[in-house]
Write an enzyme that holds these catalytic residues in place. Structure first.
Site, PDB file in Angstrom:
ATOM      1  N   GLU A 146      27.727  45.867  39.986  1.00 31.77           N
ATOM      2  CA  GLU A 146      27.775  46.893  41.039  1.00 31.77           C
ATOM      3  C   GLU A 146      26.595  47.869  40.899  1.00 31.77           C
ATOM      4  O   GLU A 146      26.126  48.428  41.869  1.00 31.77           O
ATOM      5  CB  GLU A 146      29.087  47.685  40.953  1.00 31.77           C
ATOM      6  CG  GLU A 146      30.304  46.884  41.363  1.00 31.77           C
ATOM      7  CD  GLU A 146      30.582  46.929  42.865  1.00 31.77           C
ATOM      8  OE1 GLU A 146      30.280  47.943  43.495  1.00 31.77           O
ATOM      9  OE2 GLU A 146      31.094  45.916  43.383  1.00 31.77           O
ATOM     10  N   CYS A 159      36.859  36.019  38.874  1.00 34.68           N
ATOM     11  CA  CYS A 159      36.548  37.353  39.409  1.00 34.68           C
ATOM     12  C   CYS A 159      35.466  37.177  40.470  1.00 34.68           C
ATOM     13  O   CYS A 159      34.512  36.413  40.268  1.00 34.68           O
ATOM     14  CB  CYS A 159      36.059  38.274  38.290  1.00 34.68           C
ATOM     15  SG  CYS A 159      35.461  39.862  38.881  1.00 34.68           S
ATOM     16  N   THR A 160      35.627  37.884  41.570  1.00 35.90           N
ATOM     17  CA  THR A 160      34.708  37.727  42.705  1.00 35.90           C
ATOM     18  C   THR A 160      33.246  37.996  42.368  1.00 35.90           C
ATOM     19  O   THR A 160      32.355  37.469  43.017  1.00 35.90           O
ATOM     20  CB  THR A 160      35.095  38.728  43.811  1.00 35.90           C
ATOM     21  OG1 THR A 160      35.252  40.019  43.209  1.00 35.90           O
ATOM     22  CG2 THR A 160      36.360  38.318  44.507  1.00 35.90           C
ATOM     23  N   HIS A 161      33.015  38.852  41.362  1.00 33.84           N
ATOM     24  CA  HIS A 161      31.635  39.245  41.053  1.00 33.84           C
ATOM     25  C   HIS A 161      30.864  38.202  40.240  1.00 33.84           C
ATOM     26  O   HIS A 161      29.641  38.173  40.276  1.00 33.84           O
ATOM     27  CB  HIS A 161      31.611  40.561  40.277  1.00 33.84           C
ATOM     28  CG  HIS A 161      31.896  41.764  41.111  1.00 33.84           C
ATOM     29  ND1 HIS A 161      33.062  41.913  41.814  1.00 33.84           N
ATOM     30  CD2 HIS A 161      31.151  42.871  41.363  1.00 33.84           C
ATOM     31  CE1 HIS A 161      33.031  43.064  42.457  1.00 33.84           C
ATOM     32  NE2 HIS A 161      31.880  43.667  42.197  1.00 33.84           N
ATOM     33  N   TYR A 198      39.706  47.529  40.995  1.00 35.16           N
ATOM     34  CA  TYR A 198      41.148  47.273  40.912  1.00 35.16           C
ATOM     35  C   TYR A 198      41.499  46.742  39.512  1.00 35.16           C
ATOM     36  O   TYR A 198      42.612  46.865  39.059  1.00 35.16           O
ATOM     37  CB  TYR A 198      41.565  46.212  41.932  1.00 35.16           C
ATOM     38  CG  TYR A 198      41.754  46.695  43.358  1.00 35.16           C
ATOM     39  CD1 TYR A 198      41.183  47.879  43.819  1.00 35.16           C
ATOM     40  CD2 TYR A 198      42.505  45.943  44.252  1.00 35.16           C
ATOM     41  CE1 TYR A 198      41.364  48.298  45.142  1.00 35.16           C
ATOM     42  CE2 TYR A 198      42.706  46.351  45.565  1.00 35.16           C
ATOM     43  CZ  TYR A 198      42.131  47.522  46.000  1.00 35.16           C
ATOM     44  OH  TYR A 198      42.315  47.923  47.299  1.00 35.16           O
ATOM     45  N   GLY A 199      40.504  46.121  38.886  1.00 40.04           N
ATOM     46  CA  GLY A 199      40.725  45.390  37.627  1.00 40.04           C
ATOM     47  C   GLY A 199      41.233  46.220  36.466  1.00 40.04           C
ATOM     48  O   GLY A 199      41.686  45.694  35.461  1.00 40.04           O
ATOM     49  N   CYS A 234      40.043  38.814  46.346  1.00 42.06           N
ATOM     50  CA  CYS A 234      40.043  39.498  45.050  1.00 42.06           C
ATOM     51  C   CYS A 234      41.029  38.819  44.085  1.00 42.06           C
ATOM     52  O   CYS A 234      42.216  38.686  44.399  1.00 42.06           O
ATOM     53  CB  CYS A 234      40.465  40.944  45.295  1.00 42.06           C
ATOM     54  SG  CYS A 234      40.595  41.939  43.822  1.00 42.06           S
ATOM     55  N   ASN A 235      40.523  38.410  42.930  1.00 41.34           N
ATOM     56  CA  ASN A 235      41.397  37.754  41.937  1.00 41.34           C
ATOM     57  C   ASN A 235      42.465  38.707  41.428  1.00 41.34           C
ATOM     58  O   ASN A 235      43.610  38.325  41.228  1.00 41.34           O
ATOM     59  CB  ASN A 235      40.563  37.276  40.744  1.00 41.34           C
ATOM     60  CG  ASN A 235      39.729  36.069  41.072  1.00 41.34           C
ATOM     61  OD1 ASN A 235      40.093  34.958  40.753  1.00 41.34           O
ATOM     62  ND2 ASN A 235      38.608  36.272  41.726  1.00 41.34           N
ATOM     63  N   THR A 236      42.069  39.969  41.205  1.00 45.81           N
ATOM     64  CA  THR A 236      43.011  40.944  40.657  1.00 45.81           C
ATOM     65  C   THR A 236      44.171  41.174  41.627  1.00 45.81           C
ATOM     66  O   THR A 236      45.335  41.154  41.222  1.00 45.81           O
ATOM     67  CB  THR A 236      42.275  42.276  40.372  1.00 45.81           C
ATOM     68  OG1 THR A 236      41.146  41.999  39.534  1.00 45.81           O
ATOM     69  CG2 THR A 236      43.178  43.262  39.692  1.00 45.81           C
ATOM     70  N   ASP A 295      38.855  42.296  49.923  1.00 47.17           N
ATOM     71  CA  ASP A 295      38.486  42.424  48.512  1.00 47.17           C
ATOM     72  C   ASP A 295      38.482  43.902  48.140  1.00 47.17           C
ATOM     73  O   ASP A 295      38.403  44.771  49.005  1.00 47.17           O
ATOM     74  CB  ASP A 295      37.094  41.816  48.253  1.00 47.17           C
ATOM     75  CG  ASP A 295      36.741  41.869  46.771  1.00 47.17           C
ATOM     76  OD1 ASP A 295      37.569  41.442  45.950  1.00 47.17           O
ATOM     77  OD2 ASP A 295      35.659  42.383  46.419  1.00 47.17           O
ATOM     78  N   SER A 296      38.528  44.156  46.834  1.00 49.04           N
ATOM     79  CA  SER A 296      38.468  45.542  46.370  1.00 49.04           C
ATOM     80  C   SER A 296      37.090  46.150  46.674  1.00 49.04           C
ATOM     81  O   SER A 296      36.926  47.360  46.622  1.00 49.04           O
ATOM     82  CB  SER A 296      38.745  45.591  44.872  1.00 49.04           C
ATOM     83  OG  SER A 296      37.866  44.725  44.188  1.00 49.04           O
TER      84      SER A 296
HETATM   85  N1  DGL Z   1      37.408  41.877  43.082  1.00 46.22           N
HETATM   86  C1  DGL Z   1      37.877  41.995  41.716  1.00 46.22           C
HETATM   87  C2  DGL Z   1      38.367  40.633  41.209  1.00 46.22           C
HETATM   88  O1  DGL Z   1      38.039  39.595  41.734  1.00 46.22           O
HETATM   89  C3  DGL Z   1      36.791  42.541  40.806  1.00 46.22           C
HETATM   90  C4  DGL Z   1      36.439  43.981  41.063  1.00 46.22           C
HETATM   91  C5  DGL Z   1      37.534  44.960  40.765  1.00 46.22           C
HETATM   92  O2  DGL Z   1      37.916  45.131  39.577  1.00 46.22           O
HETATM   93  O3  DGL Z   1      38.020  45.567  41.707  1.00 46.22           O
HETATM   94  O4  DGL Z   1      39.110  40.588  40.275  1.00 46.22           O
END
Ligand code: DGL
Length: 283
Positions: free
Chosen positions: A166, A198-200, A51-52, A82-84, A19-20
């Site tokens: 975060e 999104c993971t968060h 990453y988003g 990570c979705n992104t 993940d990011s």
């Molecule tokens: N992990 C990213 C996601 O699931 C969210 C955090 C990021 O923007 O890096 O899209």
């Protein structure tokens, strides 16, 4: 700091999770619950989060470095939590990078299993929230429409949520207010379910459910992804992933391990030991 270039030529019976940053721990938590019998390495690229907000080329380059690190450490399979990165880098990694560099390994993302779960529900319309990059890629629409061309998709980006979580502000009234501002337009669109892309966001699951109301189904994506991984492992014995006696869990972060541990334990709802800082640009 971890040693660079510990290249394992052979897979070592390990599942990698990338993940990011910390968000992927909301997915990893479900792997540990549903599939505790495997060895895992979790890598969070905290130093370069988010990453988003980054370009597709940058996300690809960062993700490739992460894959190189995880495969060099002996992972047979890597899940991009990570979705992104799943939206912007997965396909190219699967089609260009893997066959050339690690033909016996595999990389999976999180968008396909979530699309599969929701595309088959009896719904006319579905909502998706995610980072700017994930929503801009239209990855969820594309995957859902491949499976169910009639399904309508309403997607919105919610870029303020990741930094708020975060920052440890998830429970603050300001965050609830911002969440309502993002979600209210979706409530008027007659969606039957909402995908947390999104993971968060599972960290805000209770609050999101409360805002969306009983008629809109909001599920924890981590559980769906873990179920899908379970199925995948049964269908792919050639990956040679076997229940391990020692059941190792090793965490790597590209930033300060202390910061990773402090917030990471809240995401994982579990103690984090065995954590190291690593420089993945050297792999
Ligand atoms: N992990 C990213 C996601 O699931 C969210 C955090 C990021 O923007 O890096 O899209």
């Amino acid at each position: 700091m971890s040693d660079k270039k510990t290249k394992e030529k052979q897979p070592k019976n390990i599942i990698g999770v990338f993940d990011s940053g910390l968000g992927g721990l909301t997915v990893f938590k479900h792997f540990l619950e549903s599939l505790p019998e495997y060895n895992y390495i979790y890598l969070g690229d905290n130093a370069r989060l988010p990453y988003g907000e980054k370009s597709q080329d940058t996300i690809y380059e960062y993700s490739l470095e992460a894959m190189e690190f995880l495969f060099s450490r002996g992972c047979n399979l890597v899940i991009i939590a990570c979705n992104t990165a799943s939206a912007q880098a997965l396909r190219r990694l699967q089609q260009e990078y893997l066959p050339k560099h690690w033909p016996d390994r595999r990389i999976l993302g999180v968008i396909r299993p979530l699309a599969e779960k929701f595309a088959n529900e009896k719904l006319n319309k579905i909502g998706v929230i995610g980072t700017k990059s994930t929503i801009g890629s239209k990855a969820y629409e594309i995957e859902i429409k491949k499976l169910n061309p009639k399904m309508k998709v309403e997607a919105i980006s919610a870029p303020l949520l990741v930094p708020l979580i975060e920052e440890g502000w998830a429970k603050k009234p300001e965050t609830k207010m911002i969440l309502k501002k993002y979600l209210h337009p979706l409530k008027t669109k007659q969606i039957g379910a909402l995908i947390l892309g999104c993971t968060h966001y599972p960290y805000l699951l209770k609050e999101i459910k409360k805002i969306m109301g009983r008629r809109i189904s909001v599920l924890d994506p981590g559980k769906i992804i873990a179920d899908s991984l379970k199925k995948y492992l049964i269908e792919h014995p050639e990956l040679n992933l076997k229940p391990a006696k020692e059941k190792t869990r090793h965490y790597f972060t590209t930033d300060d391990p202390k910061l990773f541990k402090d917030l990471g334990e809240k995401f994982l709802e579990h103690r984090i030991t065995n954590i190291e800082q690593v420089k993945i640009t050297d792999f």
